[in-house]
Motif scaffolding. Structure first.
Motif, PDB file in Angstrom:
ATOM      1  N   ASN A 198      15.222  28.425   0.968  1.00  0.00           N
ATOM      2  CA  ASN A 198      14.050  28.985   0.283  1.00  0.00           C
ATOM      3  C   ASN A 198      13.073  27.929  -0.217  1.00  0.00           C
ATOM      4  O   ASN A 198      12.561  28.011  -1.326  1.00  0.00           O
ATOM      5  CB  ASN A 198      14.482  29.859  -0.891  1.00  0.00           C
ATOM      6  CG  ASN A 198      15.188  31.108  -0.433  1.00  0.00           C
ATOM      7  OD1 ASN A 198      15.111  31.467   0.745  1.00  0.00           O
ATOM      8  ND2 ASN A 198      15.885  31.766  -1.318  1.00  0.00           N
ATOM      9  N   LEU A 199      12.823  26.945   0.608  1.00  0.00           N
ATOM     10  CA  LEU A 199      11.836  25.928   0.243  1.00  0.00           C
ATOM     11  C   LEU A 199      10.466  26.411   0.700  1.00  0.00           C
ATOM     12  O   LEU A 199      10.360  27.164   1.668  1.00  0.00           O
ATOM     13  CB  LEU A 199      12.148  24.603   0.930  1.00  0.00           C
ATOM     14  CG  LEU A 199      13.501  23.975   0.599  1.00  0.00           C
ATOM     15  CD1 LEU A 199      13.736  22.761   1.482  1.00  0.00           C
ATOM     16  CD2 LEU A 199      13.579  23.589  -0.865  1.00  0.00           C
ATOM     17  N   PHE A 200       9.441  25.973   0.015  1.00  0.00           N
ATOM     18  CA  PHE A 200       8.077  26.277   0.469  1.00  0.00           C
ATOM     19  C   PHE A 200       7.740  25.365   1.639  1.00  0.00           C
ATOM     20  O   PHE A 200       7.805  24.144   1.514  1.00  0.00           O
ATOM     21  CB  PHE A 200       7.083  26.061  -0.662  1.00  0.00           C
ATOM     22  CG  PHE A 200       6.977  27.220  -1.597  1.00  0.00           C
ATOM     23  CD1 PHE A 200       6.203  28.315  -1.272  1.00  0.00           C
ATOM     24  CD2 PHE A 200       7.666  27.231  -2.797  1.00  0.00           C
ATOM     25  CE1 PHE A 200       6.110  29.405  -2.125  1.00  0.00           C
ATOM     26  CE2 PHE A 200       7.584  28.310  -3.655  1.00  0.00           C
ATOM     27  CZ  PHE A 200       6.803  29.397  -3.316  1.00  0.00           C
ATOM     28  N   ASP A 201       7.377  25.969   2.756  1.00  0.00           N
ATOM     29  CA  ASP A 201       6.992  25.203   3.945  1.00  0.00           C
ATOM     30  C   ASP A 201       5.794  24.318   3.678  1.00  0.00           C
ATOM     31  O   ASP A 201       5.608  23.297   4.324  1.00  0.00           O
ATOM     32  CB  ASP A 201       6.590  26.169   5.076  1.00  0.00           C
ATOM     33  CG  ASP A 201       7.813  26.728   5.754  1.00  0.00           C
ATOM     34  OD1 ASP A 201       8.909  26.195   5.488  1.00  0.00           O
ATOM     35  OD2 ASP A 201       7.667  27.688   6.520  1.00  0.00           O
TER      36      ASP A 201
END
Lengths: 386, 364
Positions: free
Chosen positions: B97-100
Motif C-alpha cells: 500500500n505504498l503511494f506510487d
C-alpha cells in the motif's frame, strides 16, 4: 535533492501518471473553452446592443417612459431638455433623433431598412472619431456618414456615392464604425437639419423638430450624476426617464434578457458546460481516489484524519482546475480573435468574464471533488487488513 | 522488566451485522502482550484473529469487554480519539500500500508527518530506518522501480519510523520470498529487542514462527492456546530429559505442556501433603522444594527437588494417597497437570506407565 518538509500528496498523485494528467488537463481545458465560448457569445451579442449607448457623450440620458430600448424609441417633448438645463450641474443638453428608413442598395436596387441617427453635427453627441473630419460636410444638405460595419446587403458604399434613402437622394460624405445590433443591420449619421428634410413627419407645424428620441444631459466636470439626476427628476414631468449610463446599460441588458432567448440559451449553455465539467472532473478524481483506496485506507490506519484526506482530494481538484484553466484561457484568447473576425461580433476577454469562468472552473472541480471524496471518507481502514 | 502490558484484552466479544444476520466472531477473548514480546497469531481463516488485530489497532470500535492499548482503554472512545491512538501504532499490511507517486523516502516520511518532530530529526530518522533496512541506495526510487521485497521493506520502514511501542502486522511476509521475508522479520525482532516494542503478527507463514515469543492459536473466535514458546521449549526439554517422557514424540510432549497450568508459590508453601488424595502432577520450572515423610511426630526430609524435577505422579497412577509432603523452600514456579489430562497422557503412550512404574520402583 531533499524533498520539501511537507509532502504535497495531492500534487504528486496528480502529476505521477503523465499521460493521465495530460488527458485530465485536456478534459478540463475543453470544459473551460466550452464555458468561455458560451460566455463569449452571450456578451458578444449583448455588447452589440450596448454599442450605441457606450458612444453617447453624456452623463445622464433622458428617454420617454414608453421607450423600452434604444433600438425602439418613442419621442418625448424637447421641452424636457430645456427644463433639465435649468438644473445646476447640467452644462448642455443635446437631442438625438432616431428613425428607420428604407435604403436602396445602389448596386442591386434592393431595399432594406436602415437606422438613421441625427444630431447637431457641430456638438459633441456621439463619440465617433471619424466624425471629426466630417462635421462640416454633414452641415450640407442631404449628406450623411455610412457605417462600414453595416451588413454587406446595403452595398459597398464609398464616400462620394449617391444613394437613395426614404425616396430621397443622399450623398455619402464619409464612413464611420459603429456596428450592428438585433434590430438594425446598418446605420447612417446625419445632421438634425437634414433629418427634418428626410422625415418631414417629425416636424411640427412651425417646421421644427419638437420631439426627441434620446436626450443627453451633459454634466459639469466633477459633479455626481446621481445628485443631478435627482434634481432633474424633481422638475421634469413624469413622462420621461432620467437615467445614468449605468442604469441605462442595466435596463438595456434586462430588456434583451427578457425579450430574447439569448440570455437563456447561453446561460443554459454555460450551465451545461459546468455540469459536463463536473462530470469530467468527477471521473478524473474518482478514478484517482479508487486507484489509491488501499493507500488512503492505510493513511487512515496510520492515524491520518478524514479531514486530511478530504483536503488532499480537494487540493487535487483545485490543482486540476488551475492546470486546466490556464491553457484554456490561452486558447480562448486565440478563439475569440478568430470568432470576432468571423462574426463581426465584439468578443472581448474582460477581467470580469475571466474571473467568472475561473470561478466556475474552480467551483465545478470542487463539486466533483466533494462527490469523489465521499468514497475516501467511507473507506474503512479495517478493510485493509482483510 | 516490570512494565505494564502493551495490550491487555479482557473478555472482548465482537459481532458483525445486526439482528438476524448478526454473526459473532470473537468470544471471551483474554490476552496480554508485554513490551518486547513478539506474539504470533495463528488459526484458520475466519477464526477472528484479523478482527482481533483491527480491534487492537483502534480500527474498530470495541463492542464488549475491555481493551487497553498502550495504556489507553479503547472501549468507549470516540472516532477522533481512536484516530489519535493509531498514530502510536505501526501497521504492516500484506499489501505494501505504498503511494506510487511518492518515492520510498516520501512514503516513509508520510508516517513522520503525523508526529511533532523537527524537519532535521524527521529526515534523519527516515534516512536511518531506510538505511537499516538496506534501502539507502534506493531511497529516492518510486515503488514501481523497487522489487517486491524492497517495497515491503519500505512499508515496514513506514510502520516503524516513528518508533511505535506496538506493531501490528498482517501476513507481512506473505508476498515475499524466503530471504526477503527473513529480512523483514529480522528487523521486527530488532525493534522488539532494542525499542522494547510489542509485536502482534498474524501469519500462516511457518518459516517465521521461530521469531515468536508466544504463539496464540485461535479457532472460531476463541483463543484455544497461548503458548509461551521458550517456556514451552524448556518444559519439553525437561520432560524429555526424564526417562519417563523420553519415548514421547515432541508433538505429544508439547501437547502435554499446553495442558499444564503455571503456578507460583512463595517459600514455605506445602504443595502436597502426605496422606491427601492426589489430584495433580507437578513439574518444577524454577525454585526448590523439600520432600519429607512423617517419621513419628517429626518430618524427615528425604529429598530436595529443583528445576526440571517432577513429583506427584504416583498418587495419580496408583490411586493411593500422597506418600510424602512437598514444601517449597524458595520462591517456586511449578507447572501442574490435572488428573484427567495426566491419565490421557499416560494412555497416549503404552510404555509410559511401565516407565513410570520403573521410576517408582527405583525410588522405593
Amino acid at each position: 535533492m531533499w524533498p520539501a518538509t511537507h509532502i504535497s500528496l495531492a500534487w504528486l498523485n496528480l502529476t505521477h501518471n503523465k499521460r493521465r494528467l495530460a488527458v485530465s488537463i485536456a478534459g478540463v481545458v475543453c470544459t473551460v473553452l466550452m464555458m468561455f465560448m458560451q460566455v463569449g457569445f452571450l456578451h458578444a451579442l449583448f455588447d452589440g446592443q450596448l454599442e450605441l449607448l457606450e458612444r453617447l457623450d453624456t452623463g445622464l440620458v433622458v428617454l420617454s417612459t414608453r421607450t423600452r430600448t434604444l433600438t425602439d424609441t418613442t419621442p418625448f417633448p424637447q421641452r424636457r431638455l430645456a427644463q433639465a438645463l435649468a438644473v445646476s450641474g447640467v452644462v448642455a443638453v443635446q437631442p438625438l433623433y432616431v428613425a428607420s428608413a428604407t435604403w436602396k442598395n445602389p448596386h442591386e436596387r434592393r431595399t432594406r431598412t436602415i437606422r438613421v441617427l441625427a444630431f447637431d453635427p457641430m456638438a459633441s453627441v456621439l463619440r465617433i472619431p471619424e466624425l471629426e473630419r466630417s462635421r462640416d460636410a454633414l452641415q450640407w444638405a442631404d449628406t450623411a456618414l455610412f457605417d462600414v460595419q453595416s451588413k454587406p446587403s446595403y452595398g459597398r458604399i464609398a464616400p462620394g456615392m449617391r444613394v437613395e434613402l426614404a425616396r430621397h437622394t443622399l450623398r455619402i460624405v464619409g464612413l464611420f464604425t459603429l456596428g450592428t445590433d438585433f434590430v438594425y443591420d446598418g446605420t447612417v449619421l446625419m445632421s438634425d437639419r437634414n433629418f427634418g428634410r428626410f422625415f418631414p413627419s417629425r416636424l411640427s407645424a412651425e417646421g421644427a423638430l419638437r420631439r426627441v428620441d434620446i436626450g443627453l444631459l451633459q454634466l459639469a466636470a466633477g459633479v455626481d450624476p446621481v445628485l443631478v439626476q435627482r434634481a432633474v427628476l424633481q422638475i421634469v414631468p413624469a413622462d420621461v426617464l432620467v437615467l445614468t449610463k449605468a442604469e441605462l446599460r442595466a435596463r438595456e441588458m434586462a430588456y434583451w434578457q427578457d425579450s430574447t432567448p439569448i440570455g437563456f440559451v447561453f446561460t443554459l449553455g454555460t450551465a451545461v458546460g459546468f455540469v459536463i465539467g463536473v462530470m469530467i472532473c468527477y471521473q478524473i478524481l474518482f478514478t484517482d481516489v479508487v486507484d489509491h483506496l488501499p493507500q488512503f485506507a492505510t493513511l487512515k490506519a496510520m492515524g491520518y484524519t478524514n479531514r486530511y484526506l478530504i483536503a488532499v482530494v480537494l487540493q487535487e481538484a483545485l490543482l486540476l482546475s488551475g492546470l486546466g484553466f490556464l491553457p484554456g484561457l490561452g486558447l480562448t484568447q486565440v478563439l475569440y480573435i478568430v470568432l470576432a473576425r468571423l462574426t463581426g461580433l465584439p468578443f472581448s476577454l474582460t477581467v470580469w468574464r475571466t474571473g467568472l469562468v475561473l470561478l466556475l472552473t474552480v467551483a465545478l472541480a470542487m463539486v466533483a471533488g466533494i462527490i469523489a471524496v465521499r468514497k475516501v471518507v467511507s473507506t474503512d481502514p479495517a478493510e485493509v487488513f482483510a | 522488566m516490570s512494565d505494564e502490558p502493551v495490550i491487555r484484552i479482557r473478555q472482548v466479544q465482537h459481532a458483525f451485522g445486526t439482528g438476524e444476520a448478526q454473526k459473532q466472531v470473537l468470544y471471551d477473548v483474554d490476552l496480554e502482550v508485554m513490551p518486547g514480546e513478539i506474539v504470533i497469531m495463528t488459526g484458520p481463516s475466519g477464526s477472528g484473529k484479523t478482527t482481533l488485530l483491527t480491534l487492537v489497532g483502534a480500527l474498530r470500535t470495541v463492542q464488549a469487554g475491555s481493551l487497553q492499548v498502550l495504556g489507553h482503554e479503547l472501549a468507549g472512545l470516540s472516532h477522533k480519539q481512536l484516530v489519535a491512538i493509531r498514530r502510536n501504532i505501526g501497521f504492516i499490511f500484506q499489501a505494501h500500500n505504498l503511494f506510487d507517486s511518492l518515492t520510498a523516502y516520501q512514503n516513509v516520511k508520510m508516517a513522520m508527518e503525523l508526529h511533532d518532530c523537527d524537519a532535521h530529526e524527521a529526515r534523519a530518522r527516515v534516512t536511518a530506518i531506510l538505511t537499516t533496512l538496506g534501502l539507502a541506495h534506493r531511497m529516492h526510487a518510486k515503488p514501481h522501480a523497487l522489487s517486491g521485497g524492497q517495497r515491503q521493506r519500505v512499508a515496514v520502514a513506514r510502520a516503524l519510523v516513528h518508533r511505535p511501542k506496538l506493531v501490528l502486522a498482517d501476513e507481512p511476509t506473505a508476498a515475499l520470498d524466503k530471504d526477503a521475508g527473513r529480512e523483514v522479520v529480522t528487523v521486527l525482532q530488532q525493534l522488539a529487542v532494542e525499542e522494547r516494542a510489542a509485536i502482534m503478527l498474524v501469519t500462516h507463514d511457518n518459516r517465521i514462527l521461530d521469531i515468536a515469543d508466544r504463539i496464540v492459536n485461535m479457532v472460531d473466535g476463541r483463543i484455544i492456546s497461548d503458548v509461551v514458546v521458550q517456556e514451552s521449549v524448556a518444559m519439553c526439554a525437561f520432560l524429555a530429559k526424564c526417562p519417563v517422557f523420553a519415548q514421547l514424540t515432541p508433538t505429544t510432549l508439547s501437547a502435554i505442556v499446553d495442558k499444564m497450568t503455571k503456578e507460583r508459590h512463595t517459600a514455605g508453601t506445602a504443595l502436597i501433603r502426605q496422606g491427601e488424595v492426589g489430584d495433580k502432577f507437578y513439574l518444577i520450572r524454577r525454585g526448590q522444594c523439600e520432600v519429607s515423610i512423617a517419621d513419628g511426630a517429626s518430618q524427615r526430609v528425604v529429598n530436595t527437588l529443583a528445576e526440571g524435577d517432577f513429583f506427584g505422579e504416583m498418587a495419580l497412577l496408583t490411586g493411593t494417597p500422597r506418600s510424602a509432603t512437598v514444601v517449597t523452600t524458595d520462591e517456586t514456579e511449578v507447572y501442574t497437570l490435572g488428573k484427567e489430562d495426566f491419565a490421557a497422557a499416560v494412555a497416549a503412550s503404552a510404555s509410559f506407565k511401565e516407565q513410570l512404574l520403573k521410576v517408582f520402583f527405583q525410588r522405593q
